[in-house]
Write a protein that holds these residues in place. Sequence first.
Motif, PDB file in Angstrom:
ATOM      1  N   GLY A   9      25.320  12.627  48.680  1.00 19.08           N
ATOM      2  CA  GLY A   9      25.952  13.558  47.726  1.00 19.08           C
ATOM      3  C   GLY A   9      27.065  12.777  47.040  1.00 19.08           C
ATOM      4  O   GLY A   9      26.988  11.546  46.893  1.00 19.08           O
ATOM      5  N   ILE A  10      28.139  13.460  46.699  1.00 21.85           N
ATOM      6  CA  ILE A  10      29.203  12.793  45.950  1.00 21.85           C
ATOM      7  C   ILE A  10      29.969  11.788  46.831  1.00 21.85           C
ATOM      8  O   ILE A  10      30.141  10.624  46.454  1.00 21.85           O
ATOM      9  CB  ILE A  10      30.167  13.849  45.344  1.00 21.85           C
ATOM     10  N   GLY A  11      30.400  12.219  48.011  1.00 23.86           N
ATOM     11  CA  GLY A  11      31.189  11.330  48.874  1.00 23.86           C
ATOM     12  C   GLY A  11      30.375  10.156  49.407  1.00 23.86           C
ATOM     13  O   GLY A  11      30.848   9.015  49.421  1.00 23.86           O
ATOM     14  N   ASP A  30      19.450  10.046  52.043  1.00 23.41           N
ATOM     15  CA  ASP A  30      19.587  11.466  51.677  1.00 23.41           C
ATOM     16  C   ASP A  30      18.223  12.140  51.764  1.00 23.41           C
ATOM     17  O   ASP A  30      17.196  11.537  51.460  1.00 23.41           O
ATOM     18  CB  ASP A  30      20.166  11.635  50.264  1.00 23.41           C
ATOM     19  N   ARG A  31      18.254  13.405  52.148  1.00 25.09           N
ATOM     20  CA  ARG A  31      16.993  14.162  52.284  1.00 25.09           C
ATOM     21  C   ARG A  31      16.383  14.510  50.924  1.00 25.09           C
ATOM     22  O   ARG A  31      15.178  14.747  50.822  1.00 25.09           O
ATOM     23  CB  ARG A  31      17.233  15.431  53.098  1.00 25.09           C
ATOM     24  N   GLY A  40      24.369  22.615  41.248  1.00 19.40           N
ATOM     25  CA  GLY A  40      25.761  22.321  40.933  1.00 19.40           C
ATOM     26  C   GLY A  40      26.029  22.282  39.456  1.00 19.40           C
ATOM     27  O   GLY A  40      25.132  22.064  38.647  1.00 19.40           O
ATOM     28  N   TYR A  41      27.285  22.500  39.116  1.00 19.65           N
ATOM     29  CA  TYR A  41      27.682  22.559  37.720  1.00 19.65           C
ATOM     30  C   TYR A  41      28.748  21.517  37.477  1.00 19.65           C
ATOM     31  O   TYR A  41      28.472  20.342  37.602  1.00 19.65           O
ATOM     32  CB  TYR A  41      28.129  23.985  37.386  1.00 19.65           C
ATOM     33  N   HIS A  42      29.963  21.910  37.154  1.00 20.15           N
ATOM     34  CA  HIS A  42      30.928  20.854  36.853  1.00 20.15           C
ATOM     35  C   HIS A  42      31.830  20.553  38.048  1.00 20.15           C
ATOM     36  O   HIS A  42      32.118  21.402  38.878  1.00 20.15           O
ATOM     37  CB  HIS A  42      31.718  21.156  35.600  1.00 20.15           C
ATOM     38  N   ARG A 104      27.976  17.839  37.673  1.00 18.18           N
ATOM     39  CA  ARG A 104      27.700  17.282  39.007  1.00 18.18           C
ATOM     40  C   ARG A 104      26.480  16.366  38.972  1.00 18.18           C
ATOM     41  O   ARG A 104      26.463  15.317  39.606  1.00 18.18           O
ATOM     42  CB  ARG A 104      27.479  18.412  40.018  1.00 18.18           C
ATOM     43  N   ARG A 108      26.471  12.430  39.974  1.00 20.16           N
ATOM     44  CA  ARG A 108      25.593  11.945  41.058  1.00 20.16           C
ATOM     45  C   ARG A 108      24.661  10.833  40.564  1.00 20.16           C
ATOM     46  O   ARG A 108      24.416   9.858  41.259  1.00 20.16           O
ATOM     47  CB  ARG A 108      24.781  13.129  41.618  1.00 20.16           C
ATOM     48  N   VAL A 125      17.855  13.192  58.104  1.00 22.30           N
ATOM     49  CA  VAL A 125      18.426  12.762  59.388  1.00 22.30           C
ATOM     50  C   VAL A 125      18.415  13.948  60.355  1.00 22.30           C
ATOM     51  O   VAL A 125      18.829  15.057  60.001  1.00 22.30           O
ATOM     52  CB  VAL A 125      19.864  12.222  59.170  1.00 22.30           C
ATOM     53  N   ASP A 319      32.949  17.086  52.762  1.00 19.35           N
ATOM     54  CA  ASP A 319      32.720  18.451  53.239  1.00 19.35           C
ATOM     55  C   ASP A 319      32.274  18.495  54.696  1.00 19.35           C
ATOM     56  O   ASP A 319      32.416  19.525  55.353  1.00 19.35           O
ATOM     57  CB  ASP A 319      31.645  19.133  52.364  1.00 19.35           C
TER      58      ASP A 319
END
Length: 412
Positions: A9-11, A30-31, A40-42, A104, A108, A125, A319
């Motif tokens: 994701g982002i992190g 990533d899955r 996602g939006y902004h 987003r 990404r 995972v 998160d």
Amino acid sequence: MRVIVVGGGIGGLALGAGLRRRGFEVAVFDRDTDVTATGGYHITLDERAQSALTELVEPRIMRRLLASGSALRLRERDAFWDRRGRLLGHGPDLSGSSSVDVDRITLRMLLAEAVGDRLHLGCRVSGVEHDDDGTPRVLFTDRAPASADLVVGADGAHSVVARHLAGGQTNSPAGIIGFSGRTLLHDLSPHEQRRLRPRSGLAVGPRGAALYVGFLDPVGNAALDAPELRMSVTTGPTYIWGAMFPESATTDSLRDLRDVELQTALLGQFHKRGWAEHTLEVITQADPRSVAGFRFNAASTRAADLAPWPAGRITALGDAVHATPPTAGMGAGAAIRDAAGLLNHLTASAAGDTTLIDAINQFETDMRQRGSEVLTLAMKTVRWILATDTTFGAAATAVCTPILAAAARLRR
Ligand SMILES: Cc1cc2nc3c(=O)[nH]c(=O)nc-3n(C[C@H](O)[C@H](O)[C@H](O)COP(=O)(O)OP(=O)(O)OC[C@H]3O[C@@H](n4cnc5c(N)ncnc54)[C@H](O)[C@@H]3O)c2cc1C
């Protein structure tokens, strides 16, 4: 040093990009099978998040990001409304703000490009464990396990990695169900265009209903005027809105609905709470395929409760550790700052300035503080919205809003 990052994701992508740039051996799993096929939006990137990104990605990626972002300094001050659409007041002057809003998906995509062939998609995972000699190992649902010197869980609010470390969930439902959608400014009536204007706004009504209307224009309000570098998904002035209601069996069940059915049900929730028809036009005129629901999850606001495990060769960020509702627009920025913090501590450890465990310990200490700060801000708005769902809160909202509206009219 070989690092495995669980979650792109982002992190996770921000960390993967930084590790690659500094010459670490890194693999991000990533899955998802396609980075663009994501919700996602902004995402808001404040000055600290942008400065962290500058350390993590090459300048050419940063330039494309800014050319695709909408600068807050170019939009008008935020507005606060009541459920009848009466103006109650304004947010702070944004002309000095260096924050940027970016799609987003665009963020990404750019981060994935920076990670390059070290990103492995379609890899789910299922768990993490240690070998007999203490080496961390990642388990997958449909491929052989992989070992590394360090495993980082960046797998979001329902993190497998953080659950393993904490021995249970690291967050819980915040009490609000949110629904988002996007609406082109030009699809609104002239009256609503004049009321909403090129600015973001928030209306909070009694009984826990709230409507956030965020303004995004990466073309007209480009943070960097370089159209040839622009790759934003949003191509004109657009409102990204978020409808929020207290969590209940009824509001939770709305998450099973899609498209027009969901749109209609949302309007019904606002009508039931007495919202004026014109204030809901932003929902009525949304692209029905853009409307989606999600539950807000939140970790504890106390730093001491975050990452409640001793530092070791498996850690987590974003998160996974400090799940943050989007009500302060800071969750993604905090995950990016976590990534930059971890990168800097790992660089010091690789240079022999500190041991790996001390580096992780330092990173986790900083992250607890950062997570607590953003969660405290995000939960303020959540608590305010939920307070209007109490008998006292509903009465206070009903009494105060006409007074605030009259005062705002006088000021004008
Ligand atoms: C679909 C989606 C839409 C969002 N929309 C917005 C928005 O519009 N505005 C906003 O402010 N914030 C939004 N957020 C939240 C925001 O992106 C996060 O708060 C922030 O990015 C934190 O980053 P993160 O890397 O910790 O987690 P995330 O960005 O949530 O990334 C977690 C990643 O881990 C992957 N993952 C999870 N479990 C596994 C597993 N078992 N195996 C492999 N991979 C796994 C997921 O596919 C995901 O890509 C959204 C998050 C998601 C997931």
